[in-house]
Structure formats: structure tokens, C-alpha cells
Motif scaffolding. Structure first.
Motif, PDB file in Angstrom:
ATOM      1  N   GLN A   1       5.512  25.743  -4.906  1.00 11.07           N
ATOM      2  CA  GLN A   1       4.983  24.601  -5.665  1.00 11.07           C
ATOM      3  C   GLN A   1       4.511  23.531  -4.697  1.00 11.07           C
TER       4      GLN A   1
ATOM      5  N   PHE B   1      15.544  30.372 -12.509  1.00 11.01           N
ATOM      6  CA  PHE B   1      15.104  29.846 -11.223  1.00 11.01           C
ATOM      7  C   PHE B   1      16.265  29.196 -10.462  1.00 11.01           C
ATOM      8  N   GLY B   2      16.166  29.247  -9.133  1.00  8.44           N
ATOM      9  CA  GLY B   2      17.040  28.450  -8.295  1.00  8.44           C
ATOM     10  C   GLY B   2      16.582  26.999  -8.290  1.00  8.44           C
ATOM     11  N   ALA B   3      17.332  26.155  -7.585  1.00  6.19           N
ATOM     12  CA  ALA B   3      17.033  24.718  -7.561  1.00  6.19           C
ATOM     13  C   ALA B   3      15.886  24.376  -6.622  1.00  6.19           C
TER      14      ALA B   3
ATOM     15  N   GLY C   1      14.399  17.646  -8.860  1.00 11.64           N
ATOM     16  CA  GLY C   1      15.473  18.192  -8.042  1.00 11.64           C
ATOM     17  C   GLY C   1      16.071  19.486  -8.567  1.00 11.64           C
ATOM     18  N   GLN C   2      15.518  19.991  -9.670  1.00 14.53           N
ATOM     19  CA  GLN C   2      16.022  21.232 -10.250  1.00 14.53           C
ATOM     20  C   GLN C   2      14.896  22.241 -10.403  1.00 14.53           C
ATOM     21  N   GLY C   3      15.287  23.499 -10.601  1.00 13.54           N
ATOM     22  CA  GLY C   3      14.302  24.513 -10.908  1.00 13.54           C
ATOM     23  C   GLY C   3      13.894  24.452 -12.372  1.00 13.54           C
ATOM     24  N   PRO C   4      12.780  25.068 -12.712  1.00 10.30           N
ATOM     25  CA  PRO C   4      12.349  25.083 -14.117  1.00 10.30           C
ATOM     26  C   PRO C   4      13.374  25.774 -15.010  1.00 10.30           C
ATOM     27  N   LYS C   5      13.551  25.235 -16.202  1.00 13.95           N
ATOM     28  CA  LYS C   5      14.448  25.820 -17.197  1.00 13.95           C
ATOM     29  C   LYS C   5      13.633  26.188 -18.426  1.00 13.95           C
ATOM     30  N   LEU C   6      13.768  27.444 -18.854  1.00 12.14           N
ATOM     31  CA  LEU C   6      12.990  27.907 -20.000  1.00 12.14           C
ATOM     32  C   LEU C   6      13.426  27.198 -21.278  1.00 12.14           C
TER      33      LEU C   6
ATOM     34  N   LEU D   1       7.516  23.296  -1.794  1.00 10.61           N
ATOM     35  CA  LEU D   1       8.789  23.570  -2.458  1.00 10.61           C
ATOM     36  C   LEU D   1       8.786  25.031  -2.911  1.00 10.61           C
TER      37      LEU D   1
ATOM     38  N   PHE E   1      11.710  37.305  -7.685  1.00 15.16           N
ATOM     39  CA  PHE E   1      10.420  36.650  -7.496  1.00 15.16           C
ATOM     40  C   PHE E   1      10.560  35.455  -6.557  1.00 15.16           C
TER      41      PHE E   1
ATOM     42  N   TYR F   1       8.230  31.878  -5.916  1.00 18.21           N
ATOM     43  CA  TYR F   1       7.122  31.013  -6.288  1.00 18.21           C
ATOM     44  C   TYR F   1       7.080  29.842  -5.317  1.00 18.21           C
TER      45      TYR F   1
ATOM     46  N   TYR G   1       8.551  25.460 -20.022  1.00 20.31           N
ATOM     47  CA  TYR G   1       9.690  25.155 -19.167  1.00 20.31           C
ATOM     48  C   TYR G   1       9.830  23.640 -19.034  1.00 20.31           C
TER      49      TYR G   1
ATOM     50  N   GLN H   1       4.429  35.497 -14.002  1.00 22.27           N
ATOM     51  CA  GLN H   1       4.043  34.381 -14.848  1.00 22.27           C
ATOM     52  C   GLN H   1       3.093  33.459 -14.087  1.00 22.27           C
TER      53      GLN H   1
ATOM     54  N   TYR I   1       5.134  30.635 -22.251  1.00 20.31           N
ATOM     55  CA  TYR I   1       6.437  30.017 -22.002  1.00 20.31           C
ATOM     56  C   TYR I   1       6.263  28.506 -21.830  1.00 20.31           C
TER      57      TYR I   1
ATOM     58  N   PHE J   1      10.689  28.341  -4.773  1.00 21.67           N
ATOM     59  CA  PHE J   1      11.672  28.719  -5.780  1.00 21.67           C
ATOM     60  C   PHE J   1      11.851  30.230  -5.799  1.00 21.67           C
TER      61      PHE J   1
ATOM     62  N   LEU K   1      12.774  34.201 -16.880  1.00 23.17           N
ATOM     63  CA  LEU K   1      13.119  33.962 -15.481  1.00 23.17           C
ATOM     64  C   LEU K   1      14.179  32.875 -15.364  1.00 23.17           C
TER      65      LEU K   1
END
Lengths: 113, 116
Positions: free
Chosen positions: A38, A103-105, B40-45, A88, A34, A36, B35, B105, B33, A90, A101
Motif C-alpha cells: 500500500q 490481514f496482518g497489521a 495502524g491496523q490491517g483491513p477488516k472485512l 506499507l 498473499f 499486498y 473493508y 482481490q 468486498y 500486508f 482474507l
């Protein structure tokens, strides 16, 4: 365990030039991939997905992504970037029957006029 | 179609205080969900619900975080007591159940929490 790497923190391009945002993944089994986007002070918006079928996937706002199984990559592309594409981005991965999911940074894209 | 609603949008609290976030998913979306997105980071579940049952809460710090979805619709995420490292954006997302589209999502705008 599954994971995503986005090797570039930032991508800068001129308006009208091609845009590429890189993503590589690691997952056991067949990946579901995927992208996304932002925008500031907003939630993530779905751009496109690869589940199965054609390796070239087309999504919203003129974006597309190519699934490459041998290179475990899913790079996002747009032939001609717009200033409004600055945001941004992702990449995320999961697999069949696992809706969680990873996600990358994220990669910040700046398109200059 | 209304999107995922979250409130409040911003919250500032002191460490050791408690805070609660609310989420109302898209109508008809069975899966919800929460998160955590640190700068500086991606979402974490943190936690995944299907209807009013928990599917996955393996990454939820259960000593201080709790979440519920009592009637299978809206949900509340609580932190008690908060720590400085809880400063983040808390995102709620929802999806359909049982189709290929269930992998897509839909995210709310998030709640930005600052712990001082």
C-alpha cells in the motif's frame, strides 16, 4: 479462526541491501497466502500469492516469498531494495473455498538512499 | 483495464450524521468486498457480495452499517448514525469468480472518513 502476525512494525534498510518482511500465520487446513503493498493515499496492490506447488513464489517488482509449512511462515523478500519500495506491506491468509482474507497489521518499509 | 472506482475520496462528518460510500468494481468481477481499515491496523472485512447476494456480513455492525449491491455491479455502503470510532479508510475490492484467480482481490483507492 485464521490470523496473521507481522512481528515488525517497521523495517529499515539501505538501498541495494536485501529486504525481508516477516509474516507468520494460523489457519485450519491448507493456507492460501498473499502479500499486498500500500502506497500513501492508494489502495492495496497485489504482489504475490501462494496457493500450492513450489514453496518459493515470485511476484511483481522483483519480490518473492517463501512458504514454510513447519514454521507457519511466509516471509517476503527482495534481494536488492530500491527507495521506491518504501511502502506499507500486508500479509494475508485464507483457505480453500473461503475467499475472506485475514490481514496482518502491516509493516512499514523504509529504504534509505 | 479500469480499476476499482470509489467515491468520495475523503469525507468529514459530525457524529450522529449519516454518510454513504460508492464502489464500482472491475468489469466482470462477480465478487465485491467492503473493508474497514483503521489507522495502524490491517483491513477488516465488513461484507462480501457475490453478484447481488450477501455471502458474509458477520463483521458488519448492522445497527448502524448497511450495504447493498442491487444489480450485481456497483455497491453502496452506508453508516447511520456515525460514531467517532467509525473514522477509518473504507476500501472496496473485487475479484473474479470460480478460478484460482478469484483469490486475488483488486482494491480501490479507498474513502477516508473522519468523524468529528
Amino acid at each position: 479462526a485464521q490470523s496473521v502476525a507481522q512481528p515488525e512494525d517497521q523495517v529499515n534498510v539501505a538501498e541495494g541491501n536485501p529486504l525481508t518482511v516477516k509474516c507468520t500465520y494460523s489457519v485450519s487446513g491448507n493456507p492460501y497466502l498473499f502479500w499486498y503493498v500500500q502506497y500513501p493515499n492508494r489502495g492495496l496492490q497485489f504482489l504475490l500469492k501462494y496457493i500450492t506447488g513450489d514453496n518459493l513464489v515470485k511476484g511483481s517488482y522483483g519480490f518473492e516469498a517463501e512458504f514454510n509449512k513447519s514454521q507457519t511462515s511466509f516471509h517476503l523478500k527482495k534481494p536488492s531494495a530500491l527507495v521506491s519500495d518504501s511502502a506499507l506491506y500486508f500479509c494475508a491468509v485464507t483457505r480453500r473455498d473461503d475467499y475472506k482474507l485475514s490481514f496482518g497489521a502491516g509493516t512499514t518499509v523504509t529504504v534509505r538512499a | 483495464e479500469a480499476g476499482v472506482a470509489q467515491s468520495p475520496r475523503y469525507k468529514i462528518i459530525e457524529k450522529r450524521q449519516s454518510v454513504a460510500f460508492w464502489c464500482n468494481p472491475i468489469s466482470g468481477h462477480a465478487t465485491l468486498y467492503w473493508y474497514q481499515q483503521i489507522l495502524g491496523q490491517g483491513p477488516k472485512l465488513l461484507i462480501q457480495f457475490q453478484n447481488n447476494g450477501v455471502v458474509d456480513d458477520s463483521q458488519l455492525p448492522k445497527d448502524r452499517f448497511s450495504a447493498e449491491r442491487l444489480k450485481g455491479v456497483d455497491s453502496t455502503l452506508k453508516i447511520q448514525p456515525a460514531k467517532l470510532e467509525d473514522s477509518a479508510v473504507y476500501l472496496c475490492a473485487s475479484s473474479l469468480e470460480g478460478t484460482v484467480s478469484s483469490y486475488e482481490q483488486y482494491f480501490g483507492p479507498g474513502t477516508r472518513l473522519t468523524v468529528t
